[in-house]
Design an enzyme around this catalytic site. Structure first.
Site, PDB file in Angstrom:
ATOM      1  N   GLU A  86      47.744  26.149  43.091  1.00 44.35           N
ATOM      2  CA  GLU A  86      48.637  25.234  43.795  1.00 44.35           C
ATOM      3  C   GLU A  86      48.063  23.824  43.680  1.00 44.35           C
ATOM      4  O   GLU A  86      46.969  23.556  44.175  1.00 44.35           O
ATOM      5  CB  GLU A  86      48.750  25.658  45.260  1.00 44.35           C
ATOM      6  CG  GLU A  86      49.696  24.816  46.087  1.00 44.35           C
ATOM      7  CD  GLU A  86      49.755  25.289  47.537  1.00 44.35           C
ATOM      8  OE1 GLU A  86      50.786  25.083  48.186  1.00 44.35           O
ATOM      9  OE2 GLU A  86      48.750  25.867  48.025  1.00 44.35           O
ATOM     10  N   ILE A  87      48.790  22.955  43.008  1.00 43.67           N
ATOM     11  CA  ILE A  87      48.348  21.567  42.836  1.00 43.67           C
ATOM     12  C   ILE A  87      49.106  20.691  43.828  1.00 43.67           C
ATOM     13  O   ILE A  87      50.341  20.753  43.907  1.00 43.67           O
ATOM     14  CB  ILE A  87      48.562  21.097  41.391  1.00 43.67           C
ATOM     15  CG1 ILE A  87      47.555  21.814  40.478  1.00 43.67           C
ATOM     16  CG2 ILE A  87      48.446  19.590  41.260  1.00 43.67           C
ATOM     17  CD1 ILE A  87      47.650  21.461  39.024  1.00 43.67           C
TER      18      ILE A  87
END
Length: 734
Positions: free
Chosen positions: A488-489
Site C-alpha cells: 500500500e503506497i
C-alpha cells in the site's frame, strides 16, 4: 529451410527443414504473450492437418515465437463473454477435438517449452508426444485454473494423472502451483531439460529419434507392476511402495480421493466448488476411461465458468491485471528513478523482510540498526529465506552468495549517502520516526526518496519532520514481507509524481500487488482492519469463545479468523494503533474495554508465543487462561449468523467510508487491498463487489439493525445511504 509466407490472420508460422522436421511456431500478433482462444484452436487444428498430409515430413516441433513465454493459458476475456453454459461447452469441444487430433498424430510432436506453460499452454504440451523445456528461471509449468474457480478443461484433468500419477496430479491441479524445470523432469512432467540456446536443436533431435523408433519416452505413471518391481533403485523406497499401492488399484485410489476430499473441505469450507469438481472429474476419467472423463471435464467446466464464484475470481484477475498497467503520473518528463542502493532503517522483522525480498529481486540494500544483535538476526532471516533456493535446487550457490552479498548493514548511517531511496521500518512512534527522518536527511542526497513503513500514522504528520516533503511517501508492507502480496503506497498532497512512480515500480519489481491511496489516519488497510478486529474483541467480551469467532469468519471465506489475525499482527501493535485511530475518528473507534489487560499480561501474540492462542504446543490451541483476565465474561452460545454479520458489515461499512473520504482512488483498489492485504473472502470479489451483490439498500438495512442493537459503531456510511436512495452500485452493472 523453406519458410512459408506468414498469413496475417494466423499466429502460426511453419518452417520445413531438409531433415524432414517441421517447426511450427506460435506467435500471437500484437500480444506480449501467447494465449488460446476459440479461433486460435481452430487455426492450430487446421494447420496440424495440413502438416500431416505432407509425406515429406517426419515430425513436428511445436515452439513459441515469444522471447519469454510458451503459452500462458486461455483468453480470460473470451471465457467471461459466455452467456450460457452451452457456449462454454462448445469451446471445450473445440479444445478437445484439437488436442485429441494432436495426440493421435502419426507423426511425433515435440513441445519445446521456454517460459511459462500454464493452463491451456501446458495442456497443449501434454497432448504432444514428448516435452522438452529450458532450464531458464522464467520457465514454469502449471495448471492454475482453480485460482479462477475453474478446472483444466482441455484434457488436463485426464492427461496429467495418466502422465505423472494421481497424487502428483492432484497436488498440481488442486493448488494451481507452478513446477520448475528440474522438478518437472524428476516427476516425469517433461522428458528433457536443456539450456535455452539448445532447446530447438534438442527438440529437432528428439523428433528424428522418435520417428526412427530410437527414443521411447519414460512414463513413470504408466509403468507396469513388473517394471516398477524391477526398478530396485526407486521402487523399494517406502514412498514408492505406498504410492504404487495407492494408485495401482481402485481401493487404493479411493483412499487417495477420500483424503483429498477431506483436505479440500478443510481448505475451502465448501465455499469454492472447483476443487470438488476437479476430484470428481479425475475420478470419473480413471474409473470409466478417457472418453467419459473428457465429457465430465466439459460439463464441469461449463458449470463452473457460469458460477458466481468464478465470476468474482475472474473479476479479481482483471482488477490485478489493470492495476499492473497503471502508470501513476509517468510522462515523458516524469519517470521512475533508477535505484542503485536502497537504505533500510531498522533490522527487525519488517526491515529484514524488506531487505530479503529486495535481495531476491536483485536490489542492493543497506540496513541500519543501532543493535548489532538485531543486524545479525536480519542476516539470518535473509539467509534462511534465500538459501531455500539452493536446498530446493532451483538456485545455484553462486547466485545465493550474490544475493545475500547484496545486503550490507551498519549501526550508523555509513553508506547512506549513496542511497536513492530509504525505507523506514522503526517502531510505531511518531517522535522516534521524526528523529530518524531528520538524521537520515542530514546524510542522504537531496534527491533521495524517504518512505515510511508506518501502519497508521498519517504520512503528512511524519513529513513535517522532512525538509523535502515532495520526496516523502508511505510504503506500507505487510508481514511477513516475503509472503504477503500487497504493498500500500500512501501519497500526500506534496508527494511528487516522480516519487510515486518510483515507489510503484519498485513495488511491482518486488512482486507485489501495488495500490496507491491518499493519506489519512490508518490509510486504507489499517483503517478497515480496525473495526473488524475491534468487533472480534467485542464478541469475545460478549461471551463468544475465541475459536468460535475464528471458525465463523473462516466459514465466510476469510483465510484466518480475526482472533488469530490479532495474534499474527501483534496484540501490542494493534493496541498502540488504537488510540491513534480513536483520536482521528472518535467514538466509532473507542478502545474495547479491558483489552489493556492483555498487554499488562505481556500477551503480544505469536511473536512472543503468548496471545489468544497457545503456541507452545505442536498444534495451535486456544489459551484458556485468557478468560481468567476477563472474569466479567460469561461464556455462552451465540448465533453464527450474528457473529458473521457483525464482522462482515463492520469491515464493509468502513471500506465505504474510506471511499467516501477519498482515501481510495477507486473501488477496484479497495477490493484488491482488502483481499490481498487482509484476506477478505476472494469468492466475494472484495467488499465493494460484495455490497453490489448484496444490494446496497440491503447493506444499509442490515447496518441500521446492527446500529440499533450495538450502537454508533454500525452507523451506515453516508455514501451508502445516498447510494441506497438512488439505487446506485459501486461497479457498472451489465
Amino acid at each position: 529451410m523453406a519458410k512459408e509466407k506468414k498469413d496475417k490472420k494466423t499466429p502460426f508460422t511453419l518452417e520445413k527443414g531438409k531433415d524432414g522436421v517441421a517447426i511450427l511456431t506460435f506467435d500471437l500478433p500484437d500480444e506480449s504473450v501467447n494465449k488460446l482462444s476459440s479461433w486460435i484452436m481452430t487455426d492450430l487444428q487446421d494447420k496440424m492437418k495440413l502438416i500431416q498430409e505432407d509425406s515429406s515430413l517426419k515430425g513436428i516441433v511445436f515452439i513459441s515465437g515469444k522471447p519469454d513465454n510458451f503459452i500462458v493459458g486461455a483468453d480470460i476475456d473470451e471465457l467471461s463473454s459466455f452467456s450460457s453454459a452451452k457456449e462454454a461447452e462448445e469451446l471445450i469441444d473445440k479444445a478437445h477435438n484439437m488436442l485429441n487430433d494432436l495426440e493421435a498424430s502419426k507423426m511425433p510432436v515435440v513441445a519445446a517449452i521456454h517460459g511459462p506453460a500454464l493452463g491451456g499452454g501446458l495442456e497443449v504440451a501434454l497432448a504432444c508426444h514428448y516435452r522438452i523445456c529450458s532450464r531458464h528461471k522464467k520457465t514454469s509449468l502449471g495448471l492454475p485454473e482453480v485460482q479462477l474457480g475453474l478446472l483444466p478443461a482441455a484434457g488436463g484433468t485426464q492427461r496429467l494423472p495418466r502422465l505423472i500419477g494421481l497424487q502428483a496430479a492432484l497436488d498440481m491441479i488442486l493448488t494451481g502451483k507452478n513446477i520448475r524445470p528440474k522438478q518437472a523432469l524428476k516427476m516425469g512432467l517433461v522428458d528433457e531439460v536443456v539450456f535455452e540456446l539448445d532447446l530447438l536443436t534438442a527438440a529437432r533431435t528428439a523428433v528424428l529419434k522418435l520417428a526412427a523408433g530410437k527414443l521411447k519416452p519414460q512414463r513413470p505413471a504408466q509403468k507396469s507392476a513388473y517394471q516398477l518391481a524391477t526398478d530396485f533403485n526407486t521402487f523399494f523406497k517406502p514412498k514408492k511402495l505406498i504410492d504404487f499401492a495407492l494408485e495401482s488399484n481402485p481401493l487404493g485410489r479411493h483412499v487417495v480421493f477420500d483424503q483429498a476430499s477431506k483436505m479440500v473441505l478443510k481448505k475451502t469450507a465448501g465455499l469454492y466448488p472447483a476443487p470438488a469438481k476437479i476430484l470428481e472429474t479425475i475420478k470419473i476419467g480413471l474409473e470409466n476411461g478417457m472418453k467419459e472423463g473428457l465429457a465430465a471435464e466439459k460439463k464441469a467446466f461449463a458449470e463452473l465458468v457460469m458460477s458466481d464464484v468464478s465470476y468474482q475470481l475472474r473479476n479479481i484477475f482483471f482488477a490485478t491485471t489493470s492495476l499492473k498497467k497503471e502508470t501513476w503520473n509517468i510522462t515523458d518528463n516524469v519517470k521512475p528513478k533508477k535505484l542503485n542502493l536502497i537504505g533500510i532503517l531498522g533490522g527487525g522483522f519488517m526491515g529484514a523482510g524488506i531487505a530479503t525480498v529486495l535481495a531476491s529481486k536483485g536490489y542492493y540494500s543497506r540496513i541500519r540498526d543501532i543493535d548489532p544483535v538485531q543486524i545479525g538476526k536480519a542476516y539470518r532471516y535473509a539467509h534462511d529465506f534465500l538459501y531455500k533456493g539452493v536446498k530446493r535446487k532451483y538456485m545455484q550457490k553462486s547466485e545465493y552468495e550474490r544475493k545475500i552479498g547484496s545486503i550490507t548493514a551498519s549501526t550508523d548511517y555509513t553508506g547512506f549517502k549513496k542511497a536513492d531511496l530509504v525505507i523506514e521500518a522503526v517502531f510505531e512512534d511518531i517522535d522516534l520516526k521524526h528523529k530518524v527522518i531528520k538524521e537520515t536527511e542530514a546524510v542522504v542526497s537531496k534527491n533521495c526518496i524517504f518512505a515510511s513503513n508506518t501502519s497508521s500514522i498519517p504520512i503528512t504528520d511524519l513529513a513535517k519532520a522532512s525538509k523535502r516533503p515532495e520526496n516523502f511517501i508511505g510504503m506500507h508492507f505487510f508481514s511477513p514481507v516475503e509472503k504477503m502480496p500487497l504493498l500500500e503506497i500512501i501519497i500526500t498532497k506534496k508527494t511528487s509524481p516522480e516519487t510515486t512512480a518510483t515507489c510503484v515500480e519498485l513495488g511491482r519489481a518486488m512482486g507485489k500487488q501495488v495500490i496507491v491511496v491518499n493519506d489519512g489516519t490508518g490509510f486504507y488497510t489499517s483503517r478497515i482492519l480496525g473495526p473488524y478486529a475491534r468487533e472480534a474483541a467485542f464478541l469475545l467480551m460478549d461471551g463468544v469463545r475465541m475459536e468460535v469467532i475464528d471458525k465463523a469468519a473462516k466459514q465466510l471465506g476469510f483465510p484466518v479468523g480475526p482472533i488469530t489475525l490479532l495474534d499474527e499482527v501483534g496484540i501490542d501493535v494493534v493496541y498502540k494503533v488504537g488510540p491513534v485511530m480513536h483520536k482521528a475518528f472518535g467514538e466509532r473507534f473507542a478502545p474495547v474495554p479491558a483489552m489493556e489487560r492483555l498487554i499488562n499480561d505481556k500477551r503480544y501474540g505469536r511473536k512472543n508465543k503468548r496471545g489468544f492462542y497457545n503456541y507452545q504446543a505442536k498444534k495451535k490451541v486456544p489459551d484458556e487462561s485468557v478468560y481468567k483476565l476477563f472474569p466479567e465474561i460469561k461464556l455462552r452460545e451465540y448465533p453464527k449468523q450474528k457473529i458473521q454479520d457483525r464482522l462482515l458489515y463492520s469491515f464493509m461499512n468502513e471500506a465505504a467510508m474510506c471511499f467516501e473520504d477519498k482515501i481510495l482512488f477507486s473501488v477496484r483498489d479497495g477490493d484488491i487491498g482488502a483481499i490481498f492485504g487482509l484476506g477478505f473472502p476472494p469468492l466475494t470479489g472484495g467488499p465493494f463487489r460484495h455490497m453490489d451483490t448484496l444490494k446496497v439498500e440491503n447493506v444499509v438495512k442490515k447496518l441500521e439493525g446492527l446500529e440499533k442493537e450495538f450502537g454508533l459503531r454500525f452507523k451506515p456510511a453516508q455514501i451508502l445511504i445516498e447510494m441506497s436512495q438512488k439505487g446506485d452500485t459501486f461497479y457498472p452493472q451489465k
